[in-house]
Design a protein around this motif. Structure first.
Motif, mmCIF file in Angstrom:
data_model
loop_
_atom_site.group_PDB
_atom_site.id
_atom_site.type_symbol
_atom_site.label_atom_id
_atom_site.label_comp_id
_atom_site.label_asym_id
_atom_site.label_seq_id
_atom_site.Cartn_x
_atom_site.Cartn_y
_atom_site.Cartn_z
ATOM 1 N N GLN A 21 1.092 1.964 5.639
ATOM 2 C CA GLN A 21 0.612 1.018 6.661
ATOM 3 C C GLN A 21 1.430 -0.260 6.586
ATOM 4 O O GLN A 21 1.589 -0.953 7.575
ATOM 5 C CB GLN A 21 -0.881 0.728 6.478
ATOM 6 C CG GLN A 21 -1.743 1.914 6.882
ATOM 7 C CD GLN A 21 -3.171 1.510 7.176
ATOM 8 O OE1 GLN A 21 -3.965 1.352 6.271
ATOM 9 N NE2 GLN A 21 -3.492 1.332 8.446
ATOM 10 N N ASP B 32 0.831 -1.203 0.000
ATOM 11 C CA ASP B 32 0.000 0.000 0.000
ATOM 12 C C ASP B 32 0.866 1.255 0.000
ATOM 13 O O ASP B 32 2.000 1.231 0.474
ATOM 14 C CB ASP B 32 -0.892 0.034 1.253
ATOM 15 C CG ASP B 32 -2.046 -0.947 1.166
ATOM 16 O OD1 ASP B 32 -2.267 -1.499 0.078
ATOM 17 O OD2 ASP B 32 -2.722 -1.149 2.191
ATOM 18 N N ASP C 272 0.120 4.014 1.628
ATOM 19 C CA ASP C 272 -0.106 4.886 2.783
ATOM 20 C C ASP C 272 0.826 4.587 3.952
ATOM 21 O O ASP C 272 0.624 5.079 5.055
ATOM 22 C CB ASP C 272 -1.564 4.782 3.245
ATOM 23 C CG ASP C 272 -1.940 3.353 3.617
ATOM 24 O OD1 ASP C 272 -1.071 2.469 3.532
ATOM 25 O OD2 ASP C 272 -3.102 3.137 3.984
ATOM 26 N N ARG D 207 -1.978 4.634 9.353
ATOM 27 C CA ARG D 207 -1.887 5.402 8.130
ATOM 28 C C ARG D 207 -1.067 6.643 8.405
ATOM 29 O O ARG D 207 -1.329 7.339 9.379
ATOM 30 C CB ARG D 207 -3.305 5.794 7.726
ATOM 31 C CG ARG D 207 -3.485 5.902 6.281
ATOM 32 C CD ARG D 207 -4.947 6.079 5.966
ATOM 33 N NE ARG D 207 -5.190 5.527 4.633
ATOM 34 C CZ ARG D 207 -4.774 6.125 3.525
ATOM 35 N NH1 ARG D 207 -4.160 7.270 3.592
ATOM 36 N NH2 ARG D 207 -4.995 5.561 2.353
HETATM 37 MG MG MG Z 1 -4.405 1.828 4.388
#
Ligand code: MG
Ligand code: UDP
Length: 328
Positions: free
Chosen positions: A105, A101, A103, A206
């Motif tokens: 994470q 991902d 973001d 996040r």
């Molecule tokens: Mg996420």
């Protein structure tokens, strides 16, 4: 850990991006050093999934800075995370593919852990999040959904929602060839894998912004996951309907008997209403369920382009880069 992979093994890192302008600078700063340190040829493919913020500007600037290893696919609109990954899969050149991902994470620093596990002979390595950093509601809802999925499909994954995963090329090729739509990539990959494994990976909050998934989208995604991989819901429904039909038939017999023995009686009217409403709602659920499958069939039959790529940003140096397979 990089020593565990032969230096010729090429890696493709696939990252879907939807309105991640606040996260991209830190992602670049953390991801590239990790990949450089591995000491193999690699490429990073970002798919801009119709972002409405400055994501595409940041991606194209980064593509210019690291044009040797960076490619960007730019969608004209938002087609969803899994389509964004699929578009990158259709273009990957690495022998091993890692998804993650944008973001943060999924910490990029965990990639070598996945690769080490791949080097141990697995063709699919899924990450599961240790100490998950999402809202309590999401964490618990996904536990329940994980259980439902395990029951209805043959897919065994500790953590279906973790996108930090590594796949060998033949699995990615099989995914692309399957032409699946509305699909759930980790599950599809699992179904093509011969020797899957899992490793625990860190999970962070996040870095900036909010999750792009609303509760409604999560429900949809899980419908796709279940109806896209199994006919079990239809079969369970049929079994349940048969049980209901048997029950209703017994009820009719009892009522007919009482009519003969006791005579006309009006009591129990509301009970009958209750039973009736229940059966009507069961029917409605069934129609909805069939609709899900008919809808999926419709989409496959219609065979419309699943997404539209407005532009791809890549330089010829990033194409192939000495990898034995070369550009496809
Ligand atoms: Mg996420
Ligand atoms: N994403 C995407 N298209 C979408 C929604 C999300 O490409 O329509 C990307 C997003 O940029 C991120 C990843 O998919 O890189 C996971 O999304 P998000 O963090 O919103 O999901 P969550 O972590 O809450 O499951």
């Amino acid at each position: 850990m990089s020593a565990s992979l032969p230096a010729s093994l090429a890696l493709s890192v696939v990252i879907p991006v939807y309105n991640e302008a606040l996260n991209l600078p830190l992602l670049f700063a953390r991801l590239y050093p990790v990949l450089d340190a591995l000491g193999h040829n690699y490429e990073v493919i970002f798919t801009n999934d119709g972002s409405t913020d400055r994501s595409i500007e940041l991606l194209s600037a980064q593509q210019a800075v690291r044009s040797d290893v960076t490619r960007v696919i730019d969608f004209n609109a938002n087609y969803g995370q899994h389509m964004a990954i699929m578009a990158a899969f259709e273009r990957v050149r690495g022998a091993v593919i890692v998804t993650l991902d944008a973001d943060l994470q999924n910490p990029p620093e965990e990639i070598p852990k996945l690769l080490a596990k791949m080097a141990a002979g697995h063709d699919y390595v899924g990450g599961f999040r240790i100490d998950r950093r999402d809202s309590l509601f999401r964490t618990y809802a996904s536990r329940v959904i994980n259980k439902v999925r395990e029951r209805t499909t043959n897919i065994q994954m500790t953590d279906q929602g973790c996108m930090l995963r590594a796949y060998r090329r033949p699995i990615i090729d099989a995914i692309v060839q399957s032409g699946a739509i509305n699909t759930f990539i980790p599950a599809l990959a699992y179904s093509f894998s011969g020797n899957p494994a899992e490793v625990g990976v860190k999970h962070e909050e996040r870095h900036a912004g909010a999750s792009n998934y609303s509760v409604h989208q999560l429900i949809r995604l899980n419908f796709d996951l279940i109806t896209g991989f199994s006919l079990a819901p239809l079969q369970y429904f049929t079994m349940f309907s048969m049980a209901c039909a048997t029950g209703s038939f017994l009820l009719v017999l009892i009522l007919a008997g009482r009519r003969l023995i006791v005579g006309a009686e009006a009591e129990g009217l509301f009970t009958l209403f209750g039973i009736l409403f229940f059966l009507i709602s069961v029917t409605m659920v069934g129609i909805g369920l069939i609709g899900e499958y008919v809808g999926r069939t419709y989409q496959v039959v219609r065979a419309r382009q699943r997404y539209h790529v407005r532009a791809t940003l890549e330089t010829s140096r990033a194409s192939g880069d000495g990898h034995p397979n070369g550009p496809r």
